[in-house]
Motif scaffolding. Structure first.
Motif, PDB file in Angstrom:
ATOM      1  N   GLN A   1      17.432  -3.698  61.533  1.00 42.38           N
ATOM      2  CA  GLN A   1      16.280  -4.492  61.132  1.00 42.38           C
ATOM      3  C   GLN A   1      15.225  -4.482  62.229  1.00 42.38           C
ATOM      4  OE1 GLN A   1      18.001  -8.361  60.345  1.00 42.38           O
ATOM      5  NE2 GLN A   1      18.509  -7.820  58.211  1.00 42.38           N
ATOM      6  N   ASN A   2      13.952  -4.641  61.829  1.00 44.51           N
ATOM      7  CA  ASN A   2      12.873  -4.740  62.809  1.00 44.51           C
ATOM      8  C   ASN A   2      12.739  -6.175  63.291  1.00 44.51           C
ATOM      9  OD1 ASN A   2      11.582  -6.113  60.718  1.00 44.51           O
ATOM     10  ND2 ASN A   2      10.214  -4.413  60.213  1.00 44.51           N
ATOM     11  N   GLU A   3      11.677  -6.436  64.065  1.00 45.30           N
ATOM     12  CA  GLU A   3      11.513  -7.775  64.648  1.00 45.30           C
ATOM     13  C   GLU A   3      11.278  -8.842  63.601  1.00 45.30           C
ATOM     14  OE1 GLU A   3       7.443  -5.731  64.859  1.00 45.30           O
ATOM     15  OE2 GLU A   3       9.560  -5.210  65.035  1.00 45.30           O
ATOM     16  N   LYS A   4      10.835  -8.448  62.375  1.00 44.76           N
ATOM     17  CA  LYS A   4      10.627  -9.409  61.301  1.00 44.76           C
ATOM     18  C   LYS A   4      11.863  -9.558  60.417  1.00 44.76           C
ATOM     19  CE  LYS A   4       5.707  -8.259  61.081  1.00 44.76           C
ATOM     20  NZ  LYS A   4       4.594  -7.753  60.229  1.00 44.76           N
ATOM     21  N   ARG A   5      12.973  -8.957  60.856  1.00 46.08           N
ATOM     22  CA  ARG A   5      14.241  -8.953  60.118  1.00 46.08           C
ATOM     23  C   ARG A   5      14.120  -8.244  58.764  1.00 46.08           C
ATOM     24  NH1 ARG A   5      18.701 -11.387  62.006  1.00 46.08           N
ATOM     25  NH2 ARG A   5      18.515 -12.808  63.795  1.00 46.08           N
ATOM     26  N   GLU A   6      13.264  -7.247  58.717  1.00 43.99           N
ATOM     27  CA  GLU A   6      13.151  -6.384  57.544  1.00 43.99           C
ATOM     28  C   GLU A   6      14.059  -5.171  57.734  1.00 43.99           C
ATOM     29  OE1 GLU A   6       8.416  -7.377  56.635  1.00 43.99           O
ATOM     30  OE2 GLU A   6       9.003  -5.594  57.781  1.00 43.99           O
ATOM     31  N   ASP A   7      14.795  -4.819  56.686  1.00 42.54           N
ATOM     32  CA  ASP A   7      15.708  -3.684  56.772  1.00 42.54           C
ATOM     33  C   ASP A   7      14.926  -2.382  56.966  1.00 42.54           C
ATOM     34  OD1 ASP A   7      17.597  -5.587  56.288  1.00 42.54           O
ATOM     35  OD2 ASP A   7      18.136  -4.892  54.277  1.00 42.54           O
ATOM     36  N   VAL A   8      15.409  -1.549  57.898  1.00 44.63           N
ATOM     37  CA  VAL A   8      14.742  -0.290  58.204  1.00 44.63           C
ATOM     38  C   VAL A   8      15.672   0.897  57.972  1.00 44.63           C
ATOM     39  CG1 VAL A   8      13.560   1.054  59.992  1.00 44.63           C
ATOM     40  CG2 VAL A   8      13.251  -1.427  59.898  1.00 44.63           C
ATOM     41  N   LEU A   9      16.896   0.817  58.497  1.00 41.28           N
ATOM     42  CA  LEU A   9      17.853   1.911  58.392  1.00 41.28           C
ATOM     43  C   LEU A   9      19.257   1.346  58.190  1.00 41.28           C
ATOM     44  CD1 LEU A   9      16.562   4.131  61.363  1.00 41.28           C
ATOM     45  CD2 LEU A   9      16.368   4.710  58.939  1.00 41.28           C
ATOM     46  N   LYS A  10      20.182   2.238  57.859  1.00 43.39           N
ATOM     47  CA  LYS A  10      21.587   1.872  57.686  1.00 43.39           C
ATOM     48  C   LYS A  10      22.446   2.714  58.628  1.00 43.39           C
ATOM     49  CE  LYS A  10      21.140  -0.850  53.926  1.00 43.39           C
ATOM     50  NZ  LYS A  10      21.625  -2.249  53.810  1.00 43.39           N
ATOM     51  N   ILE A  11      23.599   2.172  58.987  1.00 41.23           N
ATOM     52  CA  ILE A  11      24.595   2.908  59.768  1.00 41.23           C
ATOM     53  C   ILE A  11      25.924   2.815  59.037  1.00 41.23           C
ATOM     54  CG2 ILE A  11      25.868   3.039  61.950  1.00 41.23           C
ATOM     55  CD1 ILE A  11      23.487   1.900  63.371  1.00 41.23           C
ATOM     56  N   SER A  12      26.580   3.945  58.890  1.00 37.67           N
ATOM     57  CA  SER A  12      27.863   3.994  58.199  1.00 37.67           C
ATOM     58  C   SER A  12      28.855   4.784  59.038  1.00 37.67           C
ATOM     59  CB  SER A  12      27.704   4.631  56.812  1.00 37.67           C
ATOM     60  OG  SER A  12      28.941   4.680  56.134  1.00 37.67           O
ATOM     61  N   GLY A  13      30.043   4.213  59.238  1.00 36.63           N
ATOM     62  CA  GLY A  13      31.078   4.874  60.025  1.00 36.63           C
ATOM     63  C   GLY A  13      32.231   5.344  59.159  1.00 36.63           C
ATOM     64  N   PRO A  14      33.212   6.001  59.777  1.00 34.94           N
ATOM     65  CA  PRO A  14      34.368   6.511  59.024  1.00 34.94           C
ATOM     66  C   PRO A  14      35.335   5.398  58.665  1.00 34.94           C
ATOM     67  CG  PRO A  14      34.647   6.967  61.349  1.00 34.94           C
ATOM     68  CD  PRO A  14      33.277   6.366  61.214  1.00 34.94           C
ATOM     69  N   CYS A  15      36.180   5.664  57.701  1.00 33.02           N
ATOM     70  CA  CYS A  15      37.152   4.666  57.256  1.00 33.02           C
ATOM     71  C   CYS A  15      38.147   4.353  58.358  1.00 33.02           C
ATOM     72  CB  CYS A  15      37.867   5.174  56.005  1.00 33.02           C
ATOM     73  SG  CYS A  15      39.066   4.010  55.313  1.00 33.02           S
ATOM     74  N   VAL A  16      38.585   5.372  59.093  1.00 36.81           N
ATOM     75  CA  VAL A  16      39.522   5.187  60.190  1.00 36.81           C
ATOM     76  C   VAL A  16      38.781   5.511  61.483  1.00 36.81           C
ATOM     77  CG1 VAL A  16      41.697   5.911  61.233  1.00 36.81           C
ATOM     78  CG2 VAL A  16      41.484   5.779  58.735  1.00 36.81           C
ATOM     79  N   VAL A  17      38.548   4.485  62.287  1.00 41.40           N
ATOM     80  CA  VAL A  17      37.817   4.675  63.538  1.00 41.40           C
ATOM     81  C   VAL A  17      38.828   5.026  64.620  1.00 41.40           C
ATOM     82  CG1 VAL A  17      36.207   3.657  65.163  1.00 41.40           C
ATOM     83  CG2 VAL A  17      36.133   2.997  62.755  1.00 41.40           C
ATOM     84  N   CYS A  18      39.148   6.300  64.723  1.00 43.19           N
ATOM     85  CA  CYS A  18      40.128   6.787  65.679  1.00 43.19           C
ATOM     86  C   CYS A  18      39.560   7.998  66.389  1.00 43.19           C
ATOM     87  CB  CYS A  18      41.442   7.142  64.980  1.00 43.19           C
ATOM     88  SG  CYS A  18      42.631   7.961  66.050  1.00 43.19           S
TER      89      CYS A  18
END
Length: 306
Positions: free
Chosen positions: A208-225
């Protein structure tokens, strides 16, 4: 004034570095002028490099306390328009490397100390130095879930960014109290946030930016290994259809992974991305580090702790 070589102004006893023709100019050009008068010579014992009575500008700090000796700092580029002070370095790069320093006391005793990180560009030049500012009780009682303040300083020793992580729940069973981090640049001025998004299987975050507006997404793997390989967290557009970058936890070897929590990360993003969002990506990397990779060893068992 000592005599000098013709056409070069080099004192007698010092051979000219270039032939006299190298100094030839247009017709009437008489060579470089000699030393100018008007500035008094420094008195005996004067320590500074400048003339007596004139202040010497601040010089860059080439080796911050705790940093590796001899590591060059990235030269400061011109400051873009509307760029927070200290973030101009980010305008010139599309990749960041974050190397956590190994703390010997922590390795030998298991006693959690404040984390320290070097932030470099792709050429290995140091861009920033980051230091955790957390009290001893919080570090050793709350562990990786601890709230923290992370201070990021530049080559002049100035704090250019502050990362604030409040105390939040570390289990996916409580979607009402998820992880987040606030990025300030300069300190006290929020420029963005990283908010964990609840998902039953995947680690997901919203930038989110400084106004708490969504800008981008982050997605990780199911198993964080990170066993014998890198772990990638993809940076995506809001509709999650386009990948614009990634945050990667790099494999550092079996011994370092097993006996320390010192991790190496890489961040890739578009070169023309707003410098504020690049700063927020750095905050996202630190949040991911604490959530999934802060404890040494047995990382496979932490794949569900988010």
């Amino acid at each position: 004034m000592n005599d000098s070589h013709p056409e070069t102004n080099m004192p007698i006893g010092y051979p000219p570095q270039y032939p006299p023709t190298a100094f030839q100019g247009p017709p009437g050009y008489a060579g470089y002028p000699g030393p100018q008068v008007g500035y008094p010579p420094p008195p005996a014992g004067h320590p500074g490099p400048g003339p007596a009575g004139f202040p010497v500008p601040n010089q860059p700090v080439y080796n911050q306390p705790g940093g590796a000796a001899g590591v060059p700092w990235m030269p400061a580029p011109p400051t873009p328009l509307n760029c927070p002070p200290g973030l101009e370095y980010l305008s010139q790069i599309d990749q960041i490397l974050i190397h956590q320093q190994i703390e010997l006391l922590e390795v030998l005793t298991g006693f959690e100390t404040n984390n320290k990180y070097e932030i470099k560009n792709s050429f290995g030049q140091r861009v920033y130095f980051a230091v955790e500012d957390t009290d001893c009780c919080t570090r050793n009682c709350c562990g990786p879930s601890r709230p923290f303040t992370l201070r990021i300083i530049d080559n002049m020793g100035q704090e250019v960014m502050t990362l604030e992580r409040p105390l939040r729940c570390s289990s996916c069973c409580y979607p009402c109290c998820l992880q987040e981090i606030e990025i300030q640049a300069p300190p006290g001025v929020p420029v963005g946030y990283v908010i964990q998004t609840w998902h039953p299987c995947l680690p997901k975050f919203t930038i989110q930016n400084e106004k708490r507006e969504d800008v981008l997404k982050i997605s990780g793997p199911c198993v964080v290994c990170s066993c014998c390989g890198d772990v990638d967290f993809e940076i995506k557009s809001l509709d999650e259809q386009n990948v614009v970058g990634k945050i990667s936890k790099h494999w550092t070897g079996i011994l370092r992974e097993a006996f320390t929590d010192a991790d190496n990360f890489g961040i890739q993003f578009p070169l023309d991305l707003d410098v504020k969002m690049k700063a927020v990506m750095i905050g996202a990397c630190f949040l991911i580090d604490f959530m999934f990779f802060e404890s040494s060893g047995n990382q496979e068992q932490r794949s569900g702790v988010w």
